[in-house]
Design an enzyme around this catalytic site. Structure first.
Site, PDB file in Angstrom:
ATOM      1  N   SER A 136       0.835  -1.200   0.000  1.00 27.62           N
ATOM      2  CA  SER A 136       0.000   0.000   0.000  1.00 27.62           C
ATOM      3  C   SER A 136       0.876   1.258   0.000  1.00 27.62           C
ATOM      4  O   SER A 136       1.623   1.482  -0.950  1.00 27.62           O
ATOM      5  CB  SER A 136      -0.955  -0.049   1.191  1.00 27.62           C
ATOM      6  N   GLU A 232      -1.952  14.246  12.877  1.00 31.58           N
ATOM      7  CA  GLU A 232      -2.059  15.594  12.327  1.00 31.58           C
ATOM      8  C   GLU A 232      -1.332  15.713  10.988  1.00 31.58           C
ATOM      9  O   GLU A 232      -1.878  16.225  10.015  1.00 31.58           O
ATOM     10  CB  GLU A 232      -1.490  16.612  13.314  1.00 31.58           C
ATOM     11  N   HIS A 291      -7.247  -6.216   0.697  1.00 32.93           N
ATOM     12  CA  HIS A 291      -6.146  -5.261   0.621  1.00 32.93           C
ATOM     13  C   HIS A 291      -4.935  -5.725   1.429  1.00 32.93           C
ATOM     14  O   HIS A 291      -3.792  -5.554   1.004  1.00 32.93           O
ATOM     15  CB  HIS A 291      -6.623  -3.896   1.115  1.00 32.93           C
TER      16      HIS A 291
END
Length: 312
Positions: A136, A232, A291
């Protein structure tokens, strides 16, 4: 061409290769530009010292280097790494990406930056050539390394991801928002913290398996529980992670794109870009895998990797 095995399906790749070869025959030699370019995400970034685990092997040959996906860590590959050492005899190196696992946090989260991190640790460990395997996000990092520094990469495996931009259908924006909203009380047992976090995540993240995967990032520091991933920065750079840098010159080595047959992340729409950047690629799919191919069908995943490595 793809070597077919009982646990693989081609899902149209060999047919597309025949079609492409027929229709582009008269234009052979003009498919690729010859100038390697930097990508649209070029930044003046500092390289971070990645946390790693090195599994020793007795067989000479380029080591296998494993790169995890978003919200993952090198610990995801502990069982895989040990199995690869047993099966291939080679050294195996697993890395934590920046802002993940035990690696440092940084304000930049782009593929050029993560590629630079990988190149630095390979240099530090005196690894001049490797088999680079990424899942990924780690697959896109691995592709970036191969396209920028092809001499470092003998062979490349991209697990359930292509060089095309990823449609934001993964739910990652929702996962990030849900994780940011989780509230932890101070001084509670780890089991209680995990249960409370799981309950708070469940309203947004319905799949229990995905919640358990996200909860692997729950750590305790000075008596307080927190997420070890830099939510963040990941949130701010999420589009960079879904996109892929722009390159013109292809990677000249052998490549395996190994997808889950139940996953949409390597589709026929991606084949032209795969062939443009990785002209010596094969695409294989593993039946019954989604996945997280290496977790869903570990045995088949290991066989595919070992067959690819040993075909050199």
């Amino acid at each position: 061409m793809i070597t077919f095995k009982s646990f693989h399906c081609s899902r149209g790749w060999h047919l597309w290769k025949h079609w492409r070869a027929f229709h582009s025959h008269s234009n052979s030699g003009t498919l690729f530009c010859q100038n390697r370019t930097t990508d649209k995400n070029t930044h003046a970034t500092r390289v971070v010292d990645l946390s790693y685990d090195l599994y020793d092997g007795s067989v000479l040959g380029p080591p296998l280097v494993l790169l995890h996906g978003l919200f993952g860590s090198k610990s995801n590959f502990q069982t895989i790494a040990r199995a690869l050492v047993r099966k291939t005899g080679r050294k195996v190196l697993t890395l934590d990406a920046r802002n993940h696992g035990c690696s440092p946090h940084d304000d930049i989260m782009t593929y050029p930056a993560m590629s630079a991190d990988v190149c630095q640790i390979l240099h530090q460990l005196q690894i001049t050539n490797c088999v680079l395997i990424g899942h990924s996000m780690g697959g896109k990092t691995a592709m970036t390394v191969a396209l920028q520094e092809p001499k470092l990469v003998e062979r490349l495996v991209s697990v359930d991801i292509s060089p095309a931009p990823t449609v934001p259908q993964t739910g990652f924006p929702h996962y990030i928002a849900a994780m940011q909203k989780v509230h932890f009380e101070e001084k509670m047992p780890r089991s209680t913290a995990r249960r409370l976090a799981d309950e708070q995540l469940s309203s947004t993240v319905k799949e229990a398996s995905i919640r358990q995967f996200l909860l692997t990032n729950l750590v305790q520091e000075n008596g307080t529980f927190k997420w070890r991933v830099n939510l963040e920065v990941i949130s701010r750079h999420l589009q960079d992670l879904l996109d892929f840098p722009e390159f013109q010159e292809p990677y000249p080595g052998p490549v395996l794109f190994l997808g889950g047959a139940n996953s949409p992340y390597i589709s026929s729409e991606n084949y032209p870009e795969i062939e443009r950047l990785f002209p010596f690629a094969n695409v294989e799919y593993i039946f019954g895998a989604g996945h997280w191919v290496h977790a869903d069908k570990t045995h088949d995943f290991l066989n595919a990797i070992c067959n690819f490595v040993e075909s050199a």
